[in-house]
Scaffold this motif. Structure first.
Motif, PDB file in Angstrom:
ATOM      1  N   LEU A  43       0.833  -1.201   0.000  1.00  0.00           N
ATOM      2  CA  LEU A  43       0.000   0.000   0.000  1.00  0.00           C
ATOM      3  C   LEU A  43       0.869   1.252   0.000  1.00  0.00           C
ATOM      4  CD1 LEU A  43      -2.992   0.910   0.338  1.00  0.00           C
ATOM      5  CD2 LEU A  43      -2.654   0.754   2.795  1.00  0.00           C
ATOM      6  N   LYS A  44       1.886   1.224   0.845  1.00  0.00           N
ATOM      7  CA  LYS A  44       2.802   2.351   0.956  1.00  0.00           C
ATOM      8  C   LYS A  44       3.492   2.628  -0.387  1.00  0.00           C
ATOM      9  CE  LYS A  44       5.688   5.252   3.197  1.00  0.00           C
ATOM     10  NZ  LYS A  44       6.854   4.807   3.956  1.00  0.00           N
ATOM     11  N   ALA A  45       3.852   1.556  -1.074  1.00  0.00           N
ATOM     12  CA  ALA A  45       4.514   1.721  -2.373  1.00  0.00           C
ATOM     13  C   ALA A  45       3.593   2.449  -3.347  1.00  0.00           C
ATOM     14  CB  ALA A  45       4.913   0.369  -2.925  1.00  0.00           C
ATOM     15  N   LEU A  49       4.065   6.186  -4.995  1.00  0.00           N
ATOM     16  CA  LEU A  49       4.054   6.354  -6.453  1.00  0.00           C
ATOM     17  C   LEU A  49       2.939   7.290  -6.911  1.00  0.00           C
ATOM     18  CD1 LEU A  49       4.715   2.648  -7.523  1.00  0.00           C
ATOM     19  CD2 LEU A  49       6.292   4.566  -7.777  1.00  0.00           C
ATOM     20  N   GLY A  50       2.134   7.771  -5.951  1.00  0.00           N
ATOM     21  CA  GLY A  50       1.032   8.654  -6.320  1.00  0.00           C
ATOM     22  C   GLY A  50      -0.077   7.919  -7.052  1.00  0.00           C
ATOM     23  N   ARG A  51      -0.365   6.710  -6.580  1.00  0.00           N
ATOM     24  CA  ARG A  51      -1.429   5.911  -7.211  1.00  0.00           C
ATOM     25  C   ARG A  51      -2.500   5.571  -6.183  1.00  0.00           C
ATOM     26  NH1 ARG A  51       2.062   1.459 -10.508  1.00  0.00           N
ATOM     27  NH2 ARG A  51       0.006   0.503 -10.689  1.00  0.00           N
ATOM     28  N   PRO A  52      -3.280   6.575  -5.767  1.00  0.00           N
ATOM     29  CA  PRO A  52      -4.265   6.381  -4.703  1.00  0.00           C
ATOM     30  C   PRO A  52      -5.351   5.361  -5.053  1.00  0.00           C
ATOM     31  CG  PRO A  52      -4.504   8.545  -5.694  1.00  0.00           C
ATOM     32  CD  PRO A  52      -3.239   7.975  -6.228  1.00  0.00           C
ATOM     33  N   ASP A  53      -5.688   5.242  -6.332  1.00  0.00           N
ATOM     34  CA  ASP A  53      -6.726   4.274  -6.684  1.00  0.00           C
ATOM     35  C   ASP A  53      -6.235   2.852  -6.459  1.00  0.00           C
ATOM     36  OD1 ASP A  53      -8.706   6.174  -7.445  1.00  0.00           O
ATOM     37  OD2 ASP A  53      -7.479   6.576  -9.218  1.00  0.00           O
ATOM     38  N   ASP A  54      -4.949   2.635  -6.689  1.00  0.00           N
ATOM     39  CA  ASP A  54      -4.382   1.326  -6.400  1.00  0.00           C
ATOM     40  C   ASP A  54      -4.325   1.078  -4.890  1.00  0.00           C
ATOM     41  OD1 ASP A  54      -3.850   0.220  -9.013  1.00  0.00           O
ATOM     42  OD2 ASP A  54      -2.380   1.825  -9.251  1.00  0.00           O
ATOM     43  N   CYS A  55      -4.238   2.152  -4.114  1.00  0.00           N
ATOM     44  CA  CYS A  55      -4.298   2.005  -2.654  1.00  0.00           C
ATOM     45  C   CYS A  55      -5.646   1.425  -2.234  1.00  0.00           C
ATOM     46  CB  CYS A  55      -4.084   3.353  -1.963  1.00  0.00           C
ATOM     47  SG  CYS A  55      -2.406   3.996  -2.108  1.00  0.00           S
ATOM     48  N   TRP A  56      -6.691   2.001  -2.768  1.00  0.00           N
ATOM     49  CA  TRP A  56      -8.027   1.473  -2.471  1.00  0.00           C
ATOM     50  C   TRP A  56      -8.142   0.018  -2.919  1.00  0.00           C
ATOM     51  CZ3 TRP A  56     -11.056   3.448   0.949  1.00  0.00           C
ATOM     52  CH2 TRP A  56     -11.174   4.832   1.122  1.00  0.00           C
ATOM     53  N   PHE A  74      -4.554   2.349   7.574  1.00  0.00           N
ATOM     54  CA  PHE A  74      -5.274   3.585   7.304  1.00  0.00           C
ATOM     55  C   PHE A  74      -4.362   4.801   7.353  1.00  0.00           C
ATOM     56  CE2 PHE A  74      -8.673   0.650   8.157  1.00  0.00           C
ATOM     57  CZ  PHE A  74      -9.549   0.974   7.134  1.00  0.00           C
ATOM     58  N   GLY A  75      -3.356   4.735   8.186  1.00  0.00           N
ATOM     59  CA  GLY A  75      -2.365   5.812   8.194  1.00  0.00           C
ATOM     60  C   GLY A  75      -1.741   5.982   6.827  1.00  0.00           C
ATOM     61  N   ILE A  76      -1.390   4.858   6.215  1.00  0.00           N
ATOM     62  CA  ILE A  76      -0.755   4.886   4.903  1.00  0.00           C
ATOM     63  C   ILE A  76      -1.751   5.339   3.833  1.00  0.00           C
ATOM     64  CG2 ILE A  76       0.379   3.491   3.131  1.00  0.00           C
ATOM     65  CD1 ILE A  76       1.240   1.606   5.546  1.00  0.00           C
ATOM     66  N   LEU A  77      -2.958   4.800   3.903  1.00  0.00           N
ATOM     67  CA  LEU A  77      -3.992   5.157   2.925  1.00  0.00           C
ATOM     68  C   LEU A  77      -4.286   6.658   2.975  1.00  0.00           C
ATOM     69  CD1 LEU A  77      -6.224   4.264   0.868  1.00  0.00           C
ATOM     70  CD2 LEU A  77      -7.731   3.958   2.837  1.00  0.00           C
ATOM     71  N   VAL A  78      -4.438   7.164   4.188  1.00  0.00           N
ATOM     72  CA  VAL A  78      -4.758   8.582   4.364  1.00  0.00           C
ATOM     73  C   VAL A  78      -3.617   9.436   3.820  1.00  0.00           C
ATOM     74  CG1 VAL A  78      -5.015  10.384   6.134  1.00  0.00           C
ATOM     75  CG2 VAL A  78      -6.376   8.301   6.265  1.00  0.00           C
ATOM     76  N   GLN A  79      -2.398   9.015   4.104  1.00  0.00           N
ATOM     77  CA  GLN A  79      -1.246   9.736   3.584  1.00  0.00           C
ATOM     78  C   GLN A  79      -1.234   9.743   2.053  1.00  0.00           C
ATOM     79  OE1 GLN A  79       1.929  11.540   4.387  1.00  0.00           O
ATOM     80  NE2 GLN A  79       3.144   9.742   4.850  1.00  0.00           N
ATOM     81  N   GLY A  80      -1.509   8.587   1.467  1.00  0.00           N
ATOM     82  CA  GLY A  80      -1.516   8.469   0.005  1.00  0.00           C
ATOM     83  C   GLY A  80      -2.569   9.371  -0.615  1.00  0.00           C
ATOM     84  N   LEU A  81      -3.749   9.401  -0.017  1.00  0.00           N
ATOM     85  CA  LEU A  81      -4.825  10.238  -0.546  1.00  0.00           C
ATOM     86  C   LEU A  81      -4.496  11.719  -0.373  1.00  0.00           C
ATOM     87  CD1 LEU A  81      -7.864   8.148   0.770  1.00  0.00           C
ATOM     88  CD2 LEU A  81      -7.164   8.398  -1.615  1.00  0.00           C
TER      89      LEU A  81
END
Length: 250
Positions: A43-45, A49-56, A74-81
Motif C-alpha cells: 500500500l505504501k509503495a 508512487l502517487g497511485r491512490p486508486d491502487d491504494c483502495w 489507514f495511516g498509509i492510505l490517508v497519507q496516500g490520498l
RNA sequence: UCAUGCU
C-alpha cells in the motif's frame, strides 16, 4: 512471513511494485499467507508512487483475503490520498475505517489528515480536525500541534504558532520538543525576524532543550534572509555558537 | 518486517 515481508519491503522502497507483487505470489506458492504488514508495505509503495486508486484496490484485496486492516493501513492510505490532493476523500477513509472496519483511528491517522490540510494552507479545516479527534476520544499530541504550528509558521505568522505552543501545554499538558521549537523558529524565519529566532533559541536553553542542526540552521537562515553586513555577521556568530555547543553543522 | 511534524 517476516522473511518475505523484508524482501517485499526492499522492492517497494525501490518503487518496484510489480516485483513486489511477484514476491506475494512466491509467498502464496510457498504456503505463507500475506499478512497485514505485507499489504501495508505494498500500500505504501502505491502511495509513494502517487497511485491512490491502487491504494483502495489493496484495501479491497485485504478484505478478499480476510486480512484485517490495521491502524497503519489507514495511516498509509490517508497519507496516500492526502499526497494526491484528495484530502476530503482521506477524511471519508477515516470514517470508513471506523464504521466499516471497526478500526479506531489513532493520533497518527488524525495527524496525517491535519498535515493534508495544513500543507495546502486550509487552515480552518486543519484546525477542525484537532476538534474532531478529541470528539472521537483521541487526545492531540505534540505532532498534532507541531503540524498546525508549521502551517502558521510557513506563512510567516509566528504569533499563531506561539499561541499553539502555549495551548498544547496549558490544555493538554504536552511538553514541546525540539521539533516544535524549530517550527516556531521557522515562523520567525518567514517573518524575517532574526531577533525572534534568537529568542526561541534562548527560550530552549532556559528550558534545558538543546537546539539541533535544524533549529540553528533555521535561525542562521533568518539572518541571511534579512541581508546586510550586520545581519550576515549575526549569521556567522550563530554558526560558531552552534559548533561551540557541540552541534555539527551539515 | 510496515504509517504522522521542523532547515
Amino acid at each position: 512471513v517476516r522473511s518475505f515481508n523484508t524482501v517485499l519491503l526492499a522492492w517497494c522502497e525501490e518503487g518496484q511494485v510489480e516485483e513486489a507483487r511477484g514476491i506475494m505470489r512466491m509467498m502464496r506458492n510457498a504456503g505463507v499467507a500475506p499478512d497485514a504488514v505485507t499489504y501495508n508495505t505494498l500500500l505504501k509503495a502505491y502511495a509513494m508512487l502517487g497511485r491512490p486508486d491502487d491504494c483502495w484496490r489493496v484495501l479491497r484485496e485485504m478484505a478478499n483475503a480476510y486480512v484485517k486492516p490495521t491502524e497503519r493501513t489507514f495511516g498509509i492510505l490517508v497519507q496516500g490520498l492526502c499526497d494526491a490532493g484528495r484530502v476530503a476523500e482521506a477524511e471519508r477513509a477515516v470514517r470508513r475505517m471506523h464504521h466499516d472496519y471497526g478500526v479506531a483511528p489513532n493520533s497518527t491517522v488524525y495527524n496525517t489528515l491535519i498535515k493534508g490540510y495544513a500543507s495546502r494552507q486550509l487552515e480552518e479545516q486543519a484546525q477542525l480536525v484537532l476538534g474532531a479527534m478529541q470528539e472521537a476520544g483521541v487526545e492531540p499530541d505534540v505532532v498534532s500541534y507541531t503540524t498546525l504550528m508549521n502551517m502558521w509558521s510557513s506563512c510567516g505568522m509566528p504569533a499563531l504558532s506561539r499561541a499553539l505552543l502555549q495551548e498544547m501545554q496549558e490544555r493538554h499538558g504536552l511538553t514541546p520538543d525540539v521539533e516544535a521549537y524549530s517550527v516556531l523558529a521557522k515562523g520567525h524565519l518567514r517573518a524575517r525576524d532574526g531577533e525572534g529566532g534568537e529568542a526561541v533559541l534562548a527560550e530552549m536553553q532556559e528550558r534545558g532543550l538543546q537546539p539541533n542542526v535544524v533549529t540553528y540552521t533555521t535561525v542562521i537562515s533568518t539572518w541571511c534572509s534579512m541581508g546586510g553586513a550586520a545581519n550576515m555577521e549575526r549569521a556567522l556568530q550563530l554558526l560558531e555558537a552552534m559548533m561551540v555547543a557541540g552541534v555539527p553543522p551539515n
